[in-house]
Design an enzyme around this catalytic site. Structure first.
Site, PDB file in Angstrom:
ATOM      1  N   PRO A   1       0.836  -1.205   0.000  1.00 55.64           N
ATOM      2  CA  PRO A   1       0.000   0.000   0.000  1.00 55.64           C
ATOM      3  C   PRO A   1       0.868   1.252   0.000  1.00 55.64           C
ATOM      4  O   PRO A   1       1.929   1.294   0.633  1.00 55.64           O
ATOM      5  CB  PRO A   1      -0.793  -0.141   1.301  1.00 55.64           C
ATOM      6  CG  PRO A   1      -0.881  -1.613   1.513  1.00 55.64           C
ATOM      7  CD  PRO A   1       0.433  -2.165   1.033  1.00 55.64           C
ATOM      8  N   CYS A   2       0.424   2.262  -0.722  1.00 52.47           N
ATOM      9  CA  CYS A   2       1.309   3.364  -1.081  1.00 52.47           C
ATOM     10  C   CYS A   2       1.425   4.458  -0.031  1.00 52.47           C
ATOM     11  O   CYS A   2       2.251   5.351  -0.175  1.00 52.47           O
ATOM     12  CB  CYS A   2       0.813   3.989  -2.384  1.00 52.47           C
ATOM     13  SG  CYS A   2      -0.881   4.627  -2.279  1.00 52.47           S
ATOM     14  N   GLN A   3       0.623   4.450   1.038  1.00 49.24           N
ATOM     15  CA  GLN A   3       0.565   5.622   1.912  1.00 49.24           C
ATOM     16  C   GLN A   3       1.866   5.897   2.694  1.00 49.24           C
ATOM     17  O   GLN A   3       2.399   6.996   2.630  1.00 49.24           O
ATOM     18  CB  GLN A   3      -0.600   5.487   2.897  1.00 49.24           C
ATOM     19  CG  GLN A   3      -1.955   5.475   2.249  1.00 49.24           C
ATOM     20  CD  GLN A   3      -2.396   4.065   1.881  1.00 49.24           C
ATOM     21  OE1 GLN A   3      -1.598   3.146   1.873  1.00 49.24           O
ATOM     22  NE2 GLN A   3      -3.668   3.918   1.560  1.00 49.24           N
TER      23      GLN A   3
ATOM     24  N   PHE B   1       5.673   6.090   3.784  1.00 47.70           N
ATOM     25  CA  PHE B   1       7.079   5.905   3.480  1.00 47.70           C
ATOM     26  C   PHE B   1       7.940   6.609   4.532  1.00 47.70           C
ATOM     27  O   PHE B   1       9.125   6.837   4.328  1.00 47.70           O
ATOM     28  CB  PHE B   1       7.409   6.464   2.093  1.00 47.70           C
ATOM     29  CG  PHE B   1       6.650   5.792   0.992  1.00 47.70           C
ATOM     30  CD1 PHE B   1       5.753   6.514   0.225  1.00 47.70           C
ATOM     31  CD2 PHE B   1       6.801   4.445   0.733  1.00 47.70           C
ATOM     32  CE1 PHE B   1       5.035   5.896  -0.791  1.00 47.70           C
ATOM     33  CE2 PHE B   1       6.092   3.828  -0.274  1.00 47.70           C
ATOM     34  CZ  PHE B   1       5.207   4.560  -1.041  1.00 47.70           C
TER      35      PHE B   1
ATOM     36  N   ASN C   1       3.030  -0.313  -7.733  1.00 43.93           N
ATOM     37  CA  ASN C   1       2.515   0.773  -6.919  1.00 43.93           C
ATOM     38  C   ASN C   1       1.893   1.842  -7.804  1.00 43.93           C
ATOM     39  O   ASN C   1       1.894   1.732  -9.031  1.00 43.93           O
ATOM     40  CB  ASN C   1       3.630   1.368  -6.043  1.00 43.93           C
ATOM     41  CG  ASN C   1       3.153   1.669  -4.638  1.00 43.93           C
ATOM     42  OD1 ASN C   1       2.315   2.540  -4.441  1.00 43.93           O
ATOM     43  ND2 ASN C   1       3.667   0.945  -3.656  1.00 43.93           N
TER      44      ASN C   1
END
Length: 404
Positions: free
Chosen positions: A80-82, A84, A125
């Site tokens: 999931p991209c949220q 980092f 992604n």
């Protein structure tokens, strides 16, 4: 013998189905979503680990897959991209972070990569991961790969590219970034597009009609009925159009201001074009909708994602939409898997063309004539103005007022 894949953030299995078609076997699939896990179990006999990746030891993943460190051919997944924010771990090598259940999913993918050391890896992604000026995500991956190579003595390479699924035979416009690397440092060459617009010299885009032509109409049309205040307006919009049809620049009635709504508001498929991106959790007026002025059946959703035919679901239609909308189109995954097998794993006998690309279907029936605007919407004529420009719309003005 099948090539061995470890799958993380597997969802309903979009990536896995593509790798499966290219000769890989998913030796273990991991996902947090119980509905996704149940759906995989319903359709495949892959070992499934259901739970947080942060709570799952890499040794447990290897045990479930029946492989040793370094034995897996590929590690695949779409974290999931949220988050980092914890990418600093990979620069500092702070091992204590690995046991933090709040650790970000990207970091957890890289943790499993380091612990399992597959011959190749693939990460999928959203394109925003690599946008210039906002590339913290891809830089976190690059830093993480370098740290793994230093600690493990590997030579993992890293190549990335934003691909549109429609360019590879998927009947859907869907852009995602793919990051691919090899343990021995071999650089990955992404496959060239195979499908495009007329005059491109490529095969024509596969269309929504190509996806649906041989399907019977859904038995329970009532369950696919569009709901909400705008539902009765949808039949008045032609195929391939959206709410902009009903603006001063469109061909219908000026019910809305130009560009006052999101692009997919009342968006309807055209039979002779690829679908627009399928949404995972659409609002009641969020398209794309079928040209029959309804939502898609589970089978139709799967066709637009080029999943293997006749998958079974034991969940709500909303769950099906979410699972399919979050997935990777399997025909695109298959093409990438073929190239990974050929370029990294010496499988030159792998099939040259993806088997999950739908066949072209003709002739394409003509578009249906749009209905008249229902009387209960006519009071909207002339009630809205065009969007004044970037940063000048109603929501921007509202935010400015709050800030002031």
């Amino acid at each position: 013998m099948s090539l061995k894949a470890i799958s993380l953030f597997s969802g309903v299995g979009g990536l896995d189905f593509g790798f499966e078609a290219a000769g890989f076997e998913t030796r273990v699939a991991l996902d947090l979503d119980p509905v996704a896990c149940a759906t995989i179990r319903l359709n495949r006999d892959w070992p499934v680990i259901e739970g947080l990746i942060a709570d799952t030891l890499s040794s447990s993943i290897l045990d479930a897959a029946g492989v040793s460190v370094g034995e897996a051919d590929v590690l695949i997944g779409g974290p999931p991209c949220q988050p980092f924010s914890k990418s600093g771990y990979w620069a500092r090598g702070d091992a204590s972070r690995l046991n933090d259940p709040r650790a970000d999913t990207l970091g957890q993918y890289l943790r499993v990569l380091e612990d399992t050391l597959p011959k190749a890896f693939l990460i999928e992604n959203v394109p925003g991961l690599v946008y210039r000026g906002k590339a913290e995500g891809i830089e976190a991956i690059r830093t993480g790969i370098s740290a793994i190579n230093k600690r493990a003595g590997t030579k993992y390479s890293l190549e990335f590219k934003v691909l549109n699924a429609a360019n590879y035979g998927v009947p859907q416009m869907r852009e995602r970034v793919f990051i691919v690397g090899s343990r021995d440092g071999t650089r990955f060459e992404f496959p060239n597009p195979t499908h495009g617009e007329p005059g491109s010299g490529l095969e024509p885009f596969r269309t929504a009609w190509d996806a649906f032509a041989d399907l019977p109409r859904p038995a329970d049309l009532k369950s696919l009925k569009v709901q909400g205040k705008w539902a009765d307006l949808l039949p008045s919009i032609p195929e391939g159009q959206n709410y902009l049809w009903h603006t001063e620049r469109g061909g219908g009635q000026p019910l809305f201001g130009w560009r006052r709504r999101y692009w997919n508001f009342l968006l309807k498929l055209a039979k002779n074009k690829p679908a627009w991106t399928i949404q995972a959790q659409p609002g009641p007026a969020t398209g794309p909708f079928h040209w029959e002025n309804r939502r898609f059946s589970a089978h139709e959703l799967c066709r637009l994602q080029t999943f293997p035919d006749f998958l079974q679901f034991a969940c709500t239609r909303a769950d099906v939409q979410r699972l399919v909308g979050n997935a990777v189109p399997s025909a695109l995954a298959e093409k990438l898997a073929i190239e990974i097998a050929r370029q990294f794993l010496g499988k030159n006998g792998a099939m040259d063309t993806a088997s999950l690309v739908p066949a072209a279907q003709s002739p394409v029936p003509p578009a249906a004539r749009p209905a008249a605007v229902p009387a209960n919407f006519l009071h909207l004529i002339g009630s809205d103005s065009e969007h004044p420009g970037t940063g000048l719309g109603r929501s921007a003005s509202s935010r400015a007022g709050v800030a002031a």
